[in-house]
Structures are given as structure tokens and as C-alpha cells.
Write an enzyme that holds these catalytic residues in place. Structure first.
Site, short mmCIF file in Angstrom:
data_model
loop_
_atom_site.label_atom_id
_atom_site.label_comp_id
_atom_site.label_asym_id
_atom_site.label_seq_id
_atom_site.Cartn_x
_atom_site.Cartn_y
_atom_site.Cartn_z
N ARG A 151 -2.73 -19.01 -16.27
CA ARG A 151 -1.47 -18.35 -16.61
C ARG A 151 -1.55 -16.86 -16.31
O ARG A 151 -0.60 -16.24 -15.83
CB ARG A 151 -1.19 -18.60 -18.10
CG ARG A 151 0.26 -18.59 -18.47
CD ARG A 151 0.40 -19.02 -19.91
NE ARG A 151 1.77 -19.00 -20.36
CZ ARG A 151 2.14 -19.13 -21.63
NH1 ARG A 151 1.22 -19.31 -22.57
NH2 ARG A 151 3.41 -19.10 -21.97
N THR B 130 12.88 -16.70 -28.69
CA THR B 130 11.54 -16.18 -28.98
C THR B 130 10.48 -17.25 -28.77
O THR B 130 10.77 -18.30 -28.17
CB THR B 130 11.52 -15.52 -30.40
OG1 THR B 130 10.26 -14.88 -30.58
CG2 THR B 130 11.77 -16.51 -31.51
N SER C 71 14.74 -10.70 -37.56
CA SER C 71 15.91 -10.41 -36.72
C SER C 71 17.22 -10.66 -37.46
O SER C 71 18.17 -9.87 -37.33
CB SER C 71 15.87 -11.22 -35.43
OG SER C 71 14.82 -10.76 -34.62
N ASP D 292 13.39 -7.27 -23.77
CA ASP D 292 12.04 -6.89 -24.21
C ASP D 292 11.51 -5.73 -23.37
O ASP D 292 10.77 -4.88 -23.87
CB ASP D 292 11.06 -8.07 -24.08
CG ASP D 292 11.19 -9.06 -25.23
OD1 ASP D 292 11.69 -8.67 -26.31
OD2 ASP D 292 10.80 -10.23 -25.05
N LYS E 236 10.65 -18.44 -24.19
CA LYS E 236 11.25 -17.42 -23.32
C LYS E 236 11.20 -17.77 -21.84
O LYS E 236 12.08 -17.38 -21.08
CB LYS E 236 10.55 -16.07 -23.54
CG LYS E 236 10.91 -15.45 -24.85
CD LYS E 236 10.28 -14.10 -25.03
CE LYS E 236 10.63 -13.59 -26.42
NZ LYS E 236 10.09 -12.29 -26.71
N GLY F 227 -2.85 -11.65 -23.35
CA GLY F 227 -1.82 -12.68 -23.34
C GLY F 227 -1.11 -12.73 -22.00
O GLY F 227 -1.18 -11.77 -21.21
N ALA F 228 -0.45 -13.86 -21.73
CA ALA F 228 0.27 -14.01 -20.45
C ALA F 228 1.52 -14.85 -20.64
O ALA F 228 2.01 -15.46 -19.69
CB ALA F 228 -0.65 -14.62 -19.39
N GLY F 229 2.05 -14.89 -21.88
CA GLY F 229 3.27 -15.66 -22.15
C GLY F 229 4.51 -14.83 -21.85
O GLY F 229 4.46 -13.85 -21.08
N GLY F 230 5.62 -15.19 -22.47
CA GLY F 230 6.89 -14.54 -22.19
C GLY F 230 6.87 -13.04 -22.47
O GLY F 230 7.36 -12.24 -21.66
P1 NAP Z 1 4.23 -17.26 -25.91
O1 NAP Z 1 5.03 -17.24 -24.64
O2 NAP Z 1 4.14 -18.49 -26.71
O3 NAP Z 1 2.74 -16.77 -25.52
C1 NAP Z 1 1.73 -16.76 -26.49
C2 NAP Z 1 0.49 -16.07 -25.94
O4 NAP Z 1 -0.52 -16.04 -26.98
C3 NAP Z 1 -0.16 -16.80 -24.76
O5 NAP Z 1 -0.72 -15.86 -23.87
C4 NAP Z 1 -1.26 -17.61 -25.45
O6 NAP Z 1 -2.35 -17.95 -24.60
C5 NAP Z 1 -1.74 -16.60 -26.49
N1 NAP Z 1 -2.47 -17.24 -27.59
C6 NAP Z 1 -1.98 -18.11 -28.52
N2 NAP Z 1 -2.97 -18.49 -29.37
C7 NAP Z 1 -4.11 -17.85 -28.96
C8 NAP Z 1 -5.45 -17.83 -29.41
N3 NAP Z 1 -5.85 -18.56 -30.48
N4 NAP Z 1 -6.36 -17.07 -28.75
C9 NAP Z 1 -5.98 -16.33 -27.67
N5 NAP Z 1 -4.71 -16.31 -27.18
C10 NAP Z 1 -3.79 -17.06 -27.82
O7 NAP Z 1 4.76 -16.14 -26.91
P2 NAP Z 1 5.52 -14.77 -26.56
O8 NAP Z 1 6.98 -14.98 -26.57
O9 NAP Z 1 4.87 -14.19 -25.36
O10 NAP Z 1 5.18 -13.88 -27.87
C11 NAP Z 1 3.87 -13.42 -28.11
C12 NAP Z 1 3.85 -12.52 -29.36
O11 NAP Z 1 4.58 -11.32 -29.13
C13 NAP Z 1 4.49 -13.17 -30.60
O12 NAP Z 1 3.72 -12.83 -31.72
C14 NAP Z 1 5.86 -12.51 -30.69
O13 NAP Z 1 6.36 -12.48 -32.00
C15 NAP Z 1 5.51 -11.11 -30.19
N6 NAP Z 1 6.69 -10.42 -29.65
C16 NAP Z 1 7.11 -9.29 -30.27
C17 NAP Z 1 8.17 -8.59 -29.76
C18 NAP Z 1 8.61 -7.33 -30.42
O14 NAP Z 1 9.74 -6.91 -30.16
N7 NAP Z 1 7.79 -6.70 -31.21
C19 NAP Z 1 8.86 -9.05 -28.62
C20 NAP Z 1 8.39 -10.20 -28.01
C21 NAP Z 1 7.30 -10.89 -28.55
P3 NAP Z 1 -2.29 -19.33 -23.72
O15 NAP Z 1 -1.51 -18.99 -22.48
O16 NAP Z 1 -3.74 -19.60 -23.47
O17 NAP Z 1 -1.63 -20.37 -24.59
#
Ligand code: NAP
Length: 290
Positions: free
Chosen positions: A155, A62, A17, A102, A66, A126-129
Site C-alpha cells: 500500500r 471517514t 464531528s 483533508d 475514504k 500509514g498509507a490509508g485515506g
Molecule cells: P484507513 O484508510 O483505514 O488507514 C488506516 C492506516 O492505519 C493504514 O495505513 C493501516 O495500515 C494503519 N494501521 C492500522 N492498524 C495498524 C497497526 N496495528 N499497526 C500499524 N499500522 C496500522 O484510515 P484513514 O482514513 O487513513 O485514517 C487514519 C487515522 O487518521 C484515523 O485515526 C483517523 O481518525 C485520522 N484522521 C484524522 C483527521 C483529522 O482531521 N485530524 C483526518 C483524517 C483522518 P495497513 O495499510 O497495513 O492496514
């Protein structure tokens, strides 16, 4: 006075970024620096508080903050409040306002790749931000069926309940369900869908999960679009698996630039120079060996 925009997260080594945001700021000759702020959990509140200073225009937020950052802001726009995740903060004269760009970044990149989500079947890993933004984007785009699969099932349940309430309130017919992160469940969901979006951190460069793929080749049907939000490396292990299975692929890079472009407009009120931003993002990834 030089102004600043920060990227708040942890870890941040993978981020490009700064390169493409700085290129856009420089394109307009603005005296603004876009800087990384790798923040450990306990310091998040004080780092966000600092964004109220006059020299700060705001920030991007990020992984993994989030959702957590919401409670530290003065207000959020309607979309960020509905989604429950903020990726952009604007310092409005000492008052902090949260936005979620996003959603628009995800949809713009999807449609640019000629995928119309209406009436389709989709799976979110996934179920994060990021998953929250993608889930709300797909429901708003009227997908027919949406499964959320997450390692922490509770989640996924929470996100699905929020999506179902939103769909009901808006009179949308999307069917949403939460699934556990178990191979048998993943297999069934993934085989029957037309779009798979990886919103986990699996595969991210410079993390312990680099090189990992959430799916194997035999799980994927031909013709499905596999969209990996992870953009560094450009071709993740998941995208390699998808190509081998004959699936279509979309990297997270276009979404990254489009969400960044929308944020740029919020901070500067200027039209984002998209081609400048794309070029800088591509160059930065190449430099990192991505
Ligand atoms: P976050 O809120 O930290 O969420 C992370 C997610 O990954 C959760 O669902 C977590 O599951 C899961 N996870 C982590 N380790 C895992 C594993 N070993 N096995 C299975 N699931 C696992 O992160 P976020 O902000 O949502 O971002 C997620 C990804 O999207 C990142 O790589 C980020 O760089 C990418 N992203 C890209 C863009 C883009 O513009 N291209 C925009 C936003 C995000 P739990 O709930 O079980 O912990």
C-alpha cells in the site's frame, strides 16, 4: 423539510464531528441535522445510494471508507481524484460529488503551527485515506524528501508511485520513497526528518489500539515536529512520547476542524464560523474525557 448530513464510517464512537458541525449549522439557524451512520462494510453502497434523496445534503466519509467510496460517486473534483480519497460528498440534485477537504485542513493546521513544509524532510506513518491526503499535500507544498512507512508495504508502494508520478507531472523535485514497517527502517527515517505525521489509527480512543504509539522516545530527535492526525484523545500516546523526547507536537484537532469547515462551506455555501466550531470541538472532547 429538515435536511441531513451524515458521517459515514466504522467505528464512529470516537467522533466529535456531530458536535462541531451541528454548532455551525445552528449558528446560522439552518434546519439541518448532522448525524452519525456507523456502516458495516457490506452496507456501504446502499448507504451511499441513500445520499441521493432530496432530504440529504451529503456526507463526511471517514475510516475506513475514504478510498472505497470513490467508485460509488458520480464525479469527484480534481483534487479528490488526484488524491484518490474522498472525505466529503455533496448531493447535487441527486448526483453525488466527492471532494477531499483533508488536504486543506492538514496544511492550514500545519502552517498555523508555524511549520513551513517547503524544502523539509518528512515521514508519513500509514498509507490509508488520510495518508494519501497528507502525502499529496506535502508534495504540493514542495517538501524535499518524503518517506511513507506502512505496515502493508504494497500500500505504501502504491501511494509512493502515485506521489512520484504526480511530482513528475507537475515538475516538482520531491524525492519520495516507501519503507516497510520495521523498527530498523523506521528508526533511520524518523531520526533524519523534521516532520513526522501519524496517519495510522494507532492510539485512537474506543478502539483496540487505544494507548498504542507507533514510535518510542529513543527514536525521536529533538526539534522534530510530531503531528498526530488522531485527535481523540487530545494527547495520544505518540504525543506523550514526543513531548518526553523534547519534540514539538501538534494534535489532529485543528486539522479536524479545518477540514470540517471546508466541508461545511461545500454543503451550505456559507462561511464556516471557525471559532464556534473550535469551541464546540474542544467542549466535546472534554466531555468525552479526551
Ligand atoms: P484507513 O484508510 O483505514 O488507514 C488506516 C492506516 O492505519 C493504514 O495505513 C493501516 O495500515 C494503519 N494501521 C492500522 N492498524 C495498524 C497497526 N496495528 N499497526 C500499524 N499500522 C496500522 O484510515 P484513514 O482514513 O487513513 O485514517 C487514519 C487515522 O487518521 C484515523 O485515526 C483517523 O481518525 C485520522 N484522521 C484524522 C483527521 C483529522 O482531521 N485530524 C483526518 C483524517 C483522518 P495497513 O495499510 O497495513 O492496514
Amino acid at each position: 423539510m429538515t435536511k441531513f448530513i451524515y458521517l459515514i464510517g466504522y467505528p464512529l464512537k470516537h467522533s466529535i464531528s456531530p458536535e462541531f458541525q451541528q454548532a455551525a449549522l445552528d449558528y446560522y439557524g439552518l434546519d439541518v441535522r448532522y448525524q452519525l451512520r456507523e456502516v458495516e462494510e457490506g452496507l456501504l453502497a446502499s448507504v451511499v445510494e441513500d445520499l441521493r434523496m432530496p432530504q440529504s445534503l451529503g456526507a463526511n466519509v471517514t475510516v475506513p471508507y475514504k478510498e472505497r467510496v470513490l467508485s460509488l460517486l458520480d464525479r469527484t473534483d480534481d483534487l479528490a481524484r488526484v488524491v484518490g480519497a474522498v472525505n466529503t460528498i455533496v448531493n447535487d440534485g441527486g448526483s453525488l460529488v466527492g471532494y477531499n477537504t483533508d488536504v486543506v485542513g492538514f496544511v492550514t493546521a500545519l502552517k498555523d503551527a508555524d511549520f513551513e513544509p517547503r524544502d523539509r524532510r518528512a515521514v508519513i506513518l500509514g498509507a490509508g485515506g488520510a495518508a494519501r491526503a497528507v502525502g499529496f499535500a506535502l508534495v504540493r507544498e514542495k517538501v524535499a524528501w518524503l518517506a511513507v512507512v506502512n505496515r502493508t508495504k504494497a500500500r505504501a508502494d502504491r501511494l509512493v508511485s502515485d506521489l512520484a508520478n504526480y511530482a513528475r507531472a507537475k515538475g516538482l523535485a520531491t524525492q519520495v520513497l516507501a519503507l516497510a514497517w520495521a523498527e530498523s527502517e523506521l528508526r533511520v527515517a524518523v531520526k533524519s526528518c523534521e516532520l513526522i505525521v501519524n496517519c495510522t489509527t494507532l492510539g485512537m480512543r474506543h478502539t483496540a489500539q487505544e494507548g498504542e504509539s507507533p514510535l518510542t522516545e529513543d527514536m525521536l530527535g529533538e526539534g522534530v515536529l510530531v503531528y498526530d492526525l488522531v485527535y481523540n484523545p487530545r494527547e495520544t500516546a505518540l504525543l506523550k512520547v514526543a513531548k518526553r523526547a523534547g519534540a514539538k507536537t501538534l494534535s489532529g484537532l485543528p486539522m479536524l476542524v479545518h477540514q470540517g469547515a471546508a466541508a461545511f462551506k461545500l454543503w451550505t455555501q456559507k462561511e464556516p464560523p471557525l471559532s464556534v466550531m473550535f469551541r464546540a470541538a474542544e467542549n466535546a472532547l472534554t466531555k468525552m474525557g479526551g
